[in-house]
Write a protein that holds these residues in place. Structure first.
Motif, PDB file in Angstrom:
ATOM      1  N   ILE A 146       0.868  -1.170   0.000  1.00 34.80           N
ATOM      2  CA  ILE A 146       0.000   0.000   0.000  1.00 34.80           C
ATOM      3  C   ILE A 146       0.909   1.225   0.000  1.00 34.80           C
ATOM      4  O   ILE A 146       1.565   1.523   1.004  1.00 34.80           O
ATOM      5  CB  ILE A 146      -0.925   0.015   1.224  1.00 34.80           C
ATOM      6  N   ILE A 147       0.984   1.927  -1.118  1.00 35.78           N
ATOM      7  CA  ILE A 147       1.943   3.007  -1.286  1.00 35.78           C
ATOM      8  C   ILE A 147       1.492   4.242  -0.504  1.00 35.78           C
ATOM      9  O   ILE A 147       0.349   4.678  -0.616  1.00 35.78           O
ATOM     10  CB  ILE A 147       2.111   3.349  -2.774  1.00 35.78           C
ATOM     11  N   VAL A 148       2.409   4.777   0.286  1.00 35.93           N
ATOM     12  CA  VAL A 148       2.106   5.943   1.113  1.00 35.93           C
ATOM     13  C   VAL A 148       2.917   7.141   0.615  1.00 35.93           C
ATOM     14  O   VAL A 148       4.102   7.278   0.938  1.00 35.93           O
ATOM     15  CB  VAL A 148       2.435   5.681   2.595  1.00 35.93           C
ATOM     16  N   PRO A 149       2.313   8.035  -0.174  1.00 38.04           N
ATOM     17  CA  PRO A 149       3.002   9.272  -0.565  1.00 38.04           C
ATOM     18  C   PRO A 149       2.946  10.276   0.572  1.00 38.04           C
ATOM     19  O   PRO A 149       2.177  10.119   1.525  1.00 38.04           O
ATOM     20  CB  PRO A 149       2.200   9.739  -1.774  1.00 38.04           C
ATOM     21  N   LEU A 150       3.734  11.316   0.454  1.00 39.98           N
ATOM     22  CA  LEU A 150       3.724  12.353   1.477  1.00 39.98           C
ATOM     23  C   LEU A 150       2.792  13.501   1.134  1.00 39.98           C
ATOM     24  O   LEU A 150       2.286  14.185   2.028  1.00 39.98           O
ATOM     25  CB  LEU A 150       5.142  12.906   1.680  1.00 39.98           C
ATOM     26  N   GLY A 151       2.560  13.718  -0.163  1.00 43.85           N
ATOM     27  CA  GLY A 151       1.788  14.890  -0.549  1.00 43.85           C
ATOM     28  C   GLY A 151       2.455  16.148   0.003  1.00 43.85           C
ATOM     29  O   GLY A 151       3.679  16.241   0.050  1.00 43.85           O
ATOM     30  N   TYR A 152       1.640  17.088   0.447  1.00 45.96           N
ATOM     31  CA  TYR A 152       2.149  18.270   1.133  1.00 45.96           C
ATOM     32  C   TYR A 152       1.489  18.334   2.504  1.00 45.96           C
ATOM     33  O   TYR A 152       0.928  19.345   2.913  1.00 45.96           O
ATOM     34  CB  TYR A 152       1.879  19.523   0.306  1.00 45.96           C
ATOM     35  N   SER A 153       1.595  17.209   3.209  1.00 41.64           N
ATOM     36  CA  SER A 153       0.892  17.043   4.475  1.00 41.64           C
ATOM     37  C   SER A 153       1.700  17.489   5.684  1.00 41.64           C
ATOM     38  O   SER A 153       1.283  17.253   6.826  1.00 41.64           O
ATOM     39  CB  SER A 153       0.495  15.571   4.643  1.00 41.64           C
ATOM     40  N   HIS A 154       2.848  18.131   5.443  1.00 39.87           N
ATOM     41  CA  HIS A 154       3.685  18.629   6.536  1.00 39.87           C
ATOM     42  C   HIS A 154       4.370  19.909   6.051  1.00 39.87           C
ATOM     43  O   HIS A 154       4.777  19.995   4.886  1.00 39.87           O
ATOM     44  CB  HIS A 154       4.730  17.575   6.919  1.00 39.87           C
ATOM     45  N   PRO A 155       4.523  20.904   6.919  1.00 40.20           N
ATOM     46  CA  PRO A 155       5.141  22.167   6.496  1.00 40.20           C
ATOM     47  C   PRO A 155       6.538  21.995   5.887  1.00 40.20           C
ATOM     48  O   PRO A 155       6.923  22.767   4.999  1.00 40.20           O
ATOM     49  CB  PRO A 155       5.205  22.983   7.791  1.00 40.20           C
ATOM     50  N   ALA A 156       7.288  20.991   6.327  1.00 40.65           N
ATOM     51  CA  ALA A 156       8.650  20.786   5.817  1.00 40.65           C
ATOM     52  C   ALA A 156       8.664  20.500   4.322  1.00 40.65           C
ATOM     53  O   ALA A 156       9.653  20.777   3.638  1.00 40.65           O
ATOM     54  CB  ALA A 156       9.326  19.643   6.569  1.00 40.65           C
ATOM     55  N   LEU A 157       7.547  19.979   3.805  1.00 32.62           N
ATOM     56  CA  LEU A 157       7.500  19.615   2.389  1.00 32.62           C
ATOM     57  C   LEU A 157       7.394  20.825   1.475  1.00 32.62           C
ATOM     58  O   LEU A 157       7.547  20.692   0.262  1.00 32.62           O
ATOM     59  CB  LEU A 157       6.340  18.643   2.142  1.00 32.62           C
ATOM     60  N   PHE A 158       7.168  21.993   2.044  1.00 39.29           N
ATOM     61  CA  PHE A 158       7.195  23.209   1.239  1.00 39.29           C
ATOM     62  C   PHE A 158       8.609  23.790   1.161  1.00 39.29           C
ATOM     63  O   PHE A 158       8.846  24.792   0.490  1.00 39.29           O
ATOM     64  CB  PHE A 158       6.228  24.250   1.815  1.00 39.29           C
ATOM     65  N   LYS A 159       9.549  23.123   1.832  1.00 35.41           N
ATOM     66  CA  LYS A 159      10.947  23.561   1.829  1.00 35.41           C
ATOM     67  C   LYS A 159      11.887  22.516   1.229  1.00 35.41           C
ATOM     68  O   LYS A 159      12.958  22.864   0.723  1.00 35.41           O
ATOM     69  CB  LYS A 159      11.399  23.859   3.258  1.00 35.41           C
ATOM     70  N   ALA A 160      11.519  21.243   1.310  1.00 31.12           N
ATOM     71  CA  ALA A 160      12.417  20.171   0.871  1.00 31.12           C
ATOM     72  C   ALA A 160      11.599  18.936   0.523  1.00 31.12           C
ATOM     73  O   ALA A 160      10.395  18.889   0.732  1.00 31.12           O
ATOM     74  CB  ALA A 160      13.429  19.845   1.971  1.00 31.12           C
ATOM     75  N   GLY A 161      12.288  17.934  -0.026  1.00 39.33           N
ATOM     76  CA  GLY A 161      11.619  16.677  -0.342  1.00 39.33           C
ATOM     77  C   GLY A 161      10.684  16.798  -1.533  1.00 39.33           C
ATOM     78  O   GLY A 161      10.678  17.787  -2.262  1.00 39.33           O
ATOM     79  N   THR A 162       9.871  15.756  -1.728  1.00 40.05           N
ATOM     80  CA  THR A 162       8.887  15.719  -2.805  1.00 40.05           C
ATOM     81  C   THR A 162       7.602  15.104  -2.271  1.00 40.05           C
ATOM     82  O   THR A 162       7.608  14.487  -1.208  1.00 40.05           O
ATOM     83  CB  THR A 162       9.376  14.850  -3.987  1.00 40.05           C
ATOM     84  N   PRO A 163       6.485  15.239  -3.004  1.00 38.52           N
ATOM     85  CA  PRO A 163       5.246  14.589  -2.563  1.00 38.52           C
ATOM     86  C   PRO A 163       5.355  13.064  -2.557  1.00 38.52           C
ATOM     87  O   PRO A 163       4.524  12.381  -1.968  1.00 38.52           O
ATOM     88  CB  PRO A 163       4.212  15.043  -3.600  1.00 38.52           C
TER      89      PRO A 163
END
Length: 211
Positions: A146-163
């Motif tokens: 069951i694949i779990v993406p991150l989306g933009y579900s945490h403030p850190a994802l607006f600075k680094a990483g990918t969905p």
């Protein structure tokens, strides 16, 4: 309450992916998970490794710290999180070799329904971080995860990483993951562990009610 079990199977040559793996593990443990950190092994001999300065030495140090991942590790886990450096826009052959070795337990259906995630690193901007993570989504689908993406579900994802998962660009190994990169990785471990815990708790409750 049963602790969720998380396998982090990764390959790292120069340490960037290893640092992300450690942050993912930290986040999962904060969420109460039991974690197995495993490093995939090289597929080439010492003569090839000697052509890249520091490769053999770094591999030896990391292999002292981490066991090699096994099929039993994958069966044990409630969630599997893969970590890889980018190789021509796709997964490193070392990690792919481990995944290909899961054919037996895959055929038995023993991986179906586990949670799955992926993180990765590359040397250069536009070096294939997102395409690498997405290529492993295909693999996870075939494994029945069951694949779990991150989306933009945490403030850190607006600075680094990918969905799609935590990522890092090392600028030709001149930099190490910063706090923003590590924050995404820790969140990824926590997010997947919390989801796995819900399933484990539900299973425990069902067992208790039927006893």
């Amino acid at each position: 309450m049963t602790r969720p079990k998380i396998l982090i199977a990764f390959y790292s040559r120069n340490g960037s992916t290893e640092e992300l793996a450690l942050a993912v593990a930290e986040g999962a443990r904060v969420a109460g998970a039991e974690v197995r950190l495993r490093r995939a092994r090289e597929m080439v001999g010492p003569e090839i490794m000697a052509m890249a300065p520091g490769w053999a030495e770094g591999a030896a140090l990391m292999n002292e710290k981490y066991e090699a991942p096994t099929a039993e590790d994958a069966v044990w886990a409630d969630a599997i999180i893969f970590g890889t450096p980018t190789r021509f826009g796709s997964i490193a052959s070392e990690l792919k070799a481990y995944i290909d070795g899961l054919g037996g337990v895959w055929f038995q259906g023993r991986l179906n329904g586990k949670f799955g995630g992926v993180f990765g690193s590359t040397s250069t901007k536009h070096g294939g971080n997102e395409s690498t993570l997405l290529s492993i989504y295909n693999v996870m689908a075939h494994l029945g995860l069951i694949i779990v993406p991150l989306g933009y579900s945490h403030p850190a994802l607006f600075k680094a990483g990918t969905p799609y998962g935590a990522t890092f660009i090392s600028q030709n190994d001149s930099q190490k993951p910063g706090e923003d990169d590590l924050a995404v990785a820790r969140y990824q471990g926590e997010r997947i562990a919390l989801l796995a815990r819900k399933v484990v708790d539900a299973a425990d409750e069902s067992t208790s009610l039927s006893a």
